[in-house]
Enzyme design. Structure first.
Site, mmCIF file in Angstrom:
data_model
loop_
_atom_site.group_PDB
_atom_site.id
_atom_site.type_symbol
_atom_site.label_atom_id
_atom_site.label_comp_id
_atom_site.label_asym_id
_atom_site.label_seq_id
_atom_site.Cartn_x
_atom_site.Cartn_y
_atom_site.Cartn_z
ATOM 1 C CG ASP A 228 -2.125 0.842 0.908
ATOM 2 O OD1 ASP A 228 -2.012 1.543 0.040
ATOM 3 O OD2 ASP A 228 -3.251 0.945 1.674
HETATM 4 C C1 BGC Z 1 -4.980 3.405 -0.142
HETATM 5 C C2 BGC Z 1 -5.056 2.341 -0.988
HETATM 6 C C3 BGC Z 1 -4.822 2.866 -2.370
HETATM 7 C C4 BGC Z 1 -3.549 3.927 -2.503
HETATM 8 C C5 BGC Z 1 -3.120 4.530 -3.630
HETATM 9 C C6 BGC Z 1 -3.743 4.254 -0.107
HETATM 10 O O1 BGC Z 1 -3.779 5.181 1.055
HETATM 11 O O2 BGC Z 1 -5.100 2.635 1.281
HETATM 12 O O3 BGC Z 1 -6.210 1.671 -0.981
HETATM 13 O O4 BGC Z 1 -5.107 2.345 -3.326
HETATM 14 O O5 BGC Z 1 -3.656 4.806 -1.366
HETATM 15 O O6 BGC Z 1 -3.983 5.688 -3.971
#
Ligand code: BGC
Length: 747
Positions: A228
């Protein structure tokens, strides 16, 4: 070919490929023809940022179609719908040159307070896994990858980047991993995104058991794992554990760390090569198929989004006010009638190509609507004059529709709710309106369950959730009966927050959150506790009625490796065409372990004309009956009786049948001085020896307690073998012989 490429890459190039070039791209290695590919959020539409990038949905992205969010999508209980949504998203990805869509998100709704519940499917892993698989299959039909996220046990936003989810193995497997497991096995996602949090003290981004042993060895995952955004703690440990791609870019810092670690022999170059290979294979899968320049039909996708919103809405209550007639004079109250909530906040926030509003659509159709704002859509503010205007409108009309819901700040990534209430101004006005208008209907726009103190006072409640950009038109058609509601709750609506399973353990102390409720999440908990709920899991009404009859089981008993088929007939006994979700639950009645009363193990959505009958069929196998046994390190179903239930909702069982199962797997059983007499008496293999032994020593063990036989039996059961030294005349030699005899037969 890929192996050749890797041979030609420098150490720096290989390390570089294991982290992003920027927010949304992998790195290119131009001299070798390795292209950079773009990834984009997800999960219910494209958030393709071309300018200034951020991962919280703050800066603008390219206009795209916002489909129903997962809380709504899950309420469709419809694999076909999720597959269609996946296909539409895949097509948009291809048109926008996106290689990987960041979704679906399959975290379990452990508490209704989790700020991201709107992005997650359900409190139930089976439903979650089935719907996610369907969506992934749809996306990947376009040779675009999905990224199944957030792996795993990321069930809250508070301290999400550092908090440890303290959860036992059985709970993890049965509740928090089962959805991932099903999706990996049934749809083979190209990629998987690990979560921010720790599990039992270890960051998921460096958890080898999770990323390699379970994911790859047990489930057969063949893609690559990305972090993530910002979830990497220790790059080298992560790579070793099975995390291939760090996102976003670390501005070269971690690349250097990795190069150094390989040079110093801290990590073998083989592991790096393997990670690079996994990443390149996926990049190749995308780049090798050439769709050329293509443009998806945005209007068509908008229409699809509207159709889906209709299928996701859940009619929670209806005492006859719905459907409305177009001629009826109706008061529309609440700012959501003009500004519907249709998506949540954070990284999934889409720049929707257009949004339909129920008020505008209704007026365009010539409906007799008076509008009064009543309350704002984005804050809790009581304005007496607005209230009075709304009450006047409601009393002058034949029906009142109140468009209520949660302000966006209540359904957002990064923050959990503190309570489960609607803004007070809305609760107050709903009560006031219900006092002056008997046909009061509440339409809800929210990403997660809310308390409804006024539930008995209103005539009807239509839960639209965050239904995507077609929500306004869908609401209009459902209210007026052009569409027949057919969604079912994918989560329980509890009466009050204090009733929820994790109430005493959410969101933890800042460092840890203990999953003390174990497998008793959602309906599993409310049923075990016999707690009344506002609306049960699986609930949803229709404008027609369905009759269930003639349940048949292909065979009343089966064994490991076999399966049986359960069928039933469902008839539409009403006057309208409608869709029914037939649910299959299984309850373990073998009494061998502590288990929920029932668990969802099948569902199917069928459409029936009035008077039409359809036969539905479900297959049941050993896994449908199983729980995860930690000692066996495997799924296990005991020999004995299981109840198979065909239901309209978790609380409305229409047909049931008992089946017998014969296990071939055996639970590990070892005997030592601390094994209790009760355990040995329960095991049919050790029982004869124990009987003989106890008859020899009878009298001595519990003599002098002066209790009833029942109490004596209980007390004896709890004694470990070593207690025999004190309570009987057993010698050390006898004890050794006894343990060896018991161990011999137990194997
Ligand atoms: C989120 C993810 C997301 C990623 C990219 C993170 O903060 O938890 O779900 O895909 O950001 O935007």
């Amino acid at each position: 070919m890929i192996k050749d490429l890797i041979r030609q890459m420098t150490l720096e190039e290989k390390a570089g490929l294991c982290s992003g070039a920027d927010y949304w791209h992998t790195k290119a290695v131009e001299r070798l023809g390795i292209q950079a590919v773009m990834v984009t959020d997800g999960p219910h539409g494209l958030r393709k940022q071309e300018g200034e990038a951020d991962h919280l949905g703050l800066n603008k992205s390219v206009a795209a179609v916002c489909f129903p969010t997962a809380c709504a999508g899950a309420s469709s209980f419809d694999e076909d719908l999720m597959h269609r949504m996946g296909r539409a998203l895949g097509e948009e990805c291809r048109s926008e040159h996106i290689a990987i869509l960041l979704g679906p998100a399959v975290n379990i709704k452990r508490s209704p307070l989790c700020g991201r519940n709107f992005e997650y499917f359900s409190e139930d892993p089976y439903l979650t896994g089935k719907l996610a698989s369907a969506q992934i299959n749809g996306i990947q039909e376009w040779d675009v990858g999905a990224s199944l996220k957030h792996y795993a046990a990321n069930n809250q936003e508070t301290n999400r980047m550092t908090c440890s989810s303290e959860v036992d193995e059985r709970t993890l497997r049965e509740i928090y991993l089962a959805g991932f497991e099903m999706a990996v096995k049934e749809s083979r996602p190209w990629t998987l995104m690990c979560s921010y949090n720790k599990i039992n003290g270890e960051y998921t981004s460096e958890n080898k058991k999770l990323l390699t042993d379970i994911l790859r060895r047990e489930w057969g995952f063949e893609g690559f794992v990305m972090s993530d955004w910002g979830a990497v703690n220790d790059k080298v440990k992560g790579l070793e554990a099975g995390l291939e791609l760090e996102m976003p870019s670390s501005n070269g810092i971690r690349d250097e760390q990795l190069v150094k670690a390989v040079r110093e022999g801290v990590i073998s170059e083989e592991i790096l090569n393997q990670a690079v290979e996994r990443i390149l294979r996926i990049i190749n899968r995308y780049t090798q198929v050439n769709y050329g320049e293509m443009q998806y039909d945005r209007e068509e996708h908008h229409r699809e989004a509207t159709e889906m919103a209709k299928e996701c809405a859940v009619l929670l209550k209806n005492e006859g006010a719905l459907p409305l007639r177009r001629q009826t004079k109706v008061a529309y109250i609440g700012a959501f009638a003009k500004q519907p909530r249709y998506q949540g906040g954070g990284s999934s926030h889409i720049h929707a190509s257009r949004v339909t509003e129920a008020l505008e659509i209704g007026r365009d159709k010539g409906n007799d609507i008076i509008y009064a704002e009543g309350f704002p859509h984005d804050r809790d503010e009581v304005d007496q004059s607005r209230f009075e205007e709304a009450m006047k409108a409601a009393s002058e009309a034949e029906a009142a529709v109140i468009f209520a819901g949660l302000p966006e700040s209540f359904d957002s990534e990064g923050i959990d709710r503190k309570h489960m209430k609607l803004p007070e101004c809305q609760n107050q006005l709903i009560e006031l309106i219900a006092g002056v208008q008997k046909n009061t209907i509440v339409v809800l726009h929210n990403g997660s369950a809310v308390e409804m103190p006024w539930v008995d006072k209103v005539n009807a409640i239509l839960e639209m959730y965050l239904g995507g950009q077609g929500v306004g038109e869908a609401t209009d058609e459902l209210l007026y009966g052009d569409a027949n509601p057919c969604g079912r709750l994918a989560e329980t609506f509890p009466v009050r927050l204090e009733d929820t399973p994790s109430y005493l353990n959410f969101p933890g102390d800042g460092k840890k959150v203990v999953y003390a409720e174990g497998v008793y999440v959602g309906y599993r908990y409310y049923e075990a506790k016999k707690l009344p709920v506002l609306f049960p899991f699986g609930h949803g009404l229709s404008y027609t009625e369905f009759l269930y009859q003639d349940m048949q089981v292909s065979c009343g008993h089966f064994a490991e490796g076999e399966s049986i088929t359960v069928t039933a007939q469902v008839t539409n006994t009403g006057k309208r065409k409608g869709k029914e979700v037939v649910q299959l639950y299984i309850g373990d009645r073998t009494k061998t372990s502590d288990r929920p009363l029932k668990e969802l193990m099948g569902f199917v959505k069928i459409e029936l004309e009035p008077q039409e009958t359809i036969t539905v069929a479900f297959d049941i196998n050993a896994r449908s009956l199983s729980w995860y046994n930690e000692e066996l390190e495997d799924w296990y179903a005991a020999t004995g009786t299981y109840e198979v239930m065909i239901a309209h909702s978790s609380a409305d069982i229409r047909l049931e049948h008992k089946v017998e199962f014969t296990a071939t797997k055996e639970l590990p059983f070892s005997v030592d001085e601390n094994t209790t007499i009760g355990v040995l008496l329960k095991n049919p293999k050790t029982l004869p020896i124990m009987r003989m032994m106890l008859s020899n020593f009878s009298g001595g063990i519990t003599s002098g307690f002066g209790s009833s036989n029942e109490v004596l039996n209980e007390m004896t059961s709890g004694l470990p073998l070593r207690a025999l030294f004190g309570f009987s005349k057993i010698t050390e030699e006898n004890m050794k012989e006894l343990i060896s005899a018991l161990s011999g037969v137990a194997k």
